[in-house]
Design a protein around this motif. Structure first.
Motif, mmCIF file in Angstrom:
data_model
loop_
_atom_site.group_PDB
_atom_site.id
_atom_site.type_symbol
_atom_site.label_atom_id
_atom_site.label_comp_id
_atom_site.label_asym_id
_atom_site.label_seq_id
_atom_site.Cartn_x
_atom_site.Cartn_y
_atom_site.Cartn_z
ATOM 1 N N HIS A 123 0.855 -1.187 0.000
ATOM 2 C CA HIS A 123 0.000 0.000 0.000
ATOM 3 C C HIS A 123 0.892 1.239 0.000
ATOM 4 O O HIS A 123 1.691 1.440 0.919
ATOM 5 N N GLU A 124 0.771 2.072 -1.007
ATOM 6 C CA GLU A 124 1.564 3.297 -1.091
ATOM 7 C C GLU A 124 0.843 4.440 -0.377
ATOM 8 O O GLU A 124 -0.372 4.589 -0.492
ATOM 9 N N TYR A 125 1.628 5.234 0.336
ATOM 10 C CA TYR A 125 1.014 6.344 1.079
ATOM 11 C C TYR A 125 2.060 7.422 1.358
ATOM 12 O O TYR A 125 3.268 7.195 1.275
ATOM 13 N N THR A 126 1.567 8.593 1.717
ATOM 14 C CA THR A 126 2.413 9.708 2.148
ATOM 15 C C THR A 126 2.354 9.811 3.662
ATOM 16 O O THR A 126 1.271 9.708 4.257
ATOM 17 N N LEU A 127 3.517 9.998 4.274
ATOM 18 C CA LEU A 127 3.598 10.106 5.730
ATOM 19 C C LEU A 127 4.138 11.483 6.118
ATOM 20 O O LEU A 127 5.230 11.867 5.704
ATOM 21 N N LEU A 128 3.351 12.200 6.891
ATOM 22 C CA LEU A 128 3.824 13.435 7.519
ATOM 23 C C LEU A 128 4.268 13.072 8.929
ATOM 24 O O LEU A 128 3.450 12.675 9.764
ATOM 25 N N SER A 129 5.565 13.174 9.178
ATOM 26 C CA SER A 129 6.118 12.832 10.485
ATOM 27 C C SER A 129 6.503 14.120 11.207
ATOM 28 O O SER A 129 7.252 14.942 10.670
ATOM 29 N N LEU A 130 5.980 14.293 12.417
ATOM 30 C CA LEU A 130 6.197 15.529 13.162
ATOM 31 C C LEU A 130 6.648 15.227 14.587
ATOM 32 O O LEU A 130 6.236 14.223 15.178
ATOM 33 N N PRO A 131 7.470 16.097 15.160
ATOM 34 C CA PRO A 131 7.773 15.967 16.590
ATOM 35 C C PRO A 131 6.526 16.286 17.408
ATOM 36 O O PRO A 131 5.645 17.033 16.965
ATOM 37 N N LEU A 132 6.438 15.718 18.586
ATOM 38 C CA LEU A 132 5.257 15.893 19.425
ATOM 39 C C LEU A 132 4.878 17.351 19.619
ATOM 40 O O LEU A 132 3.690 17.700 19.631
#
Length: 460
Positions: free
Chosen positions: A433-442
């Motif tokens: 499954h292809e997807y975009t991930l927005l990863s952020l600090p808490l």
């Protein structure tokens, strides 16, 4: 020093709006409702006529009348203060002590709409629930006030960093040095929490012992209020729940874990009483097949977070801990508490508070997404992960089942935005499954809605 609340910007917009209605502030005790209105009046009005119904008992009878012009004429004479529409703010504080004043708000809207009127009170939701008069539905509006967000805390202690995080957008570069400083300040905030008195004390004195003293006093006041909620037995149930929550944030509530000797219906009622008092917030399970999330909410399955992360720390007896431990202490409970109250505090202040999560319970195939947020018509999963790594199995399962291609991770790493391929295990096979991930600090959890606006516009 004064602490700037973002809700004041909304009050300014309300002040200048032609369609303005009397405004009722709703929020837990000691979240700064009175201070907010007084600062707003000081900055934007010539006069403030404040009535505190717990002290100004003698003026309650004035509000038995239905003519707002007569009401303000008598108040003006009693307090020896001019009441001029456009120049005077009428502030009805602790209005829960005078139901007639709540009822009068409809007449201020209908017959004296030029006068700015704000009301506030503690445990107001209980009064509104049992209101014996005709509730002025459609003739008042509400503002929900929470403890300070991390952004508001940051504005008070480091205005430059506040300006930075409120203007940063992905995929711009993010300095590791700045990340380290923000992480350290978040660590401080998780200890002090967002109760205005505790924050003001820390800013002035930098004395953590004094912060703990203030937090203990706030908790005592909250527990003292339990006497106003119901019977002695109900008070006992409320106390047990308050003791239960700090060590169980992030876990689905099972009444047997609170007290196996108390009927589940009694504990369920007690949870909802605490939620009405804004002492806790309930995070409901939803099927998340579309917006609004409320439409598929399951009232029988919920988690709970407390009002404030600093109060959670005080109840647990925790000291300052290292940032990298935030996701592991109480199995991530502190992080889930912090993110939950950040998501609540970042909602438009006129919206009813609501938090949701998603879970699938199946043999050998359990999955749970910590929080769900919406952006337009999209339902987006938000996963909290320990440290800088951690698998995203539940997020992947959610994206696959809902045929979605965008997820959010909150952890202790610097922010990033990228495209990934997940290997999702099914019952007897697996798929990609292809997807975009927005990863952020808490510490950027409160900026999530704004950052999604930019991230979703990026070319995939």
């Amino acid at each position: 020093m004064s602490i700037k609340r973002s809700a004041e910007d909304y009050l300014v917009e309300w002040k200048d709006r032609s369609s303005r209605k009397p405004l009722i502030l709703r929020g837990a005790r000691q979240t700064g409702k009175t201070y907010l209105v007084e600062q707003f009046a000081k900055n934007h009005f010539r006069n403030l006529l404040k009535i505190d119904f717990e002290f100004d008992q003698e003026v309650k009878s004035v509000f038995r009348q239905k003519d707002p012009q007569t009401i303000i004429s008598e108040l003006s004479l009693f307090f020896d203060l001019p009441v001029i529409p456009g120049e005077t703010l009428l502030f009805l504080d602790e209005i829960q002590s005078c139901p007639e004043a709540i009822h009068s708000l409809r007449y201020f809207y209908e017959k004296l709409s030029g006068l700015h009127v704000i009301a506030a009170g503690s445990l107001l939701d209980f009064v509104l629930r049992d209101f014996e008069y005709s509730m002025p539905v459609g003739r008042v509006e509400f503002l929900h006030l929470y403890p300070l967000s991390f952004s508001e805390f940051l504005l008070a202690v480091n205005a430059r960093l506040h300006e930075f995080i409120t203007n940063w957008t992905p995929p711009d570069q993010f300095s590791p040095v700045v990340h380290g400083k923000l992480t350290e300040l978040m660590r401080t905030f998780i200890f002090t929490g967002g109760m205005p008195e505790a924050v003001a004390s820390w800013i002035k004195q930098r004395d953590y012992v004094e912060v703990q003293r203030i937090q203990s006093a706030i908790l005592s006041t909250m527990q003292h209020d339990f006497a106003k909620y119901g019977s002695r037995i109900q008070q006992d149930h409320l106390q047990k729940i308050l003791q239960f929550i700090p060590g169980n944030i992030g876990n689905k509530v099972k009444y047997v874990h609170v007290d196996r000797d108390v009927r589940s219906t009694a504990l369920k009622d007690a949870f909802h009483l605490l939620a009405m008092a804004r002492v806790i917030s309930l995070v409901f399970k939803t099927n998340a097949n579309g917006v609004p999330l409320e439409a598929e909410k399951d009232r029988n399955f919920f988690k709970a977070i407390a009002l404030d992360v600093g109060l959670v720390n005080r109840m647990c007896g925790l000291k300052l801990i290292r940032p990298e431990e935030l996701m592991t202490v109480y199995e991530g409970g502190l992080a889930e508490q912090f993110v939950g109250q950040e998501l609540l505090g970042s909602r438009p202040c006129f919206e009813e508070p609501a938090l949701y999560y998603w879970a699938r319970e199946a043999k050998n195939a359990n999955a749970e997404v910590d929080y769900l947020v919406t952006h337009g018509s999209q339902v987006l999963p938000v996963e909290l992960k320990a440290g800088k790594t951690g698998t995203l199995r539940s997020l992947h399962v959610f994206l696959h089942e809902k045929k979605s291609d965008f997820g959010v991770r909150l952890n202790m790493d610097t922010p990033s935005l990228g495209r990934f391929t997940a290997h999702v295990r099914l019952k007897k096979s697996s798929t990609e499954h292809e997807y975009t991930l927005l990863s952020l600090p808490l510490y950027l959890a409160g900026q999530l809605d704004r950052l999604l606006e930019h991230a979703l516009d990026q070319p995939q």
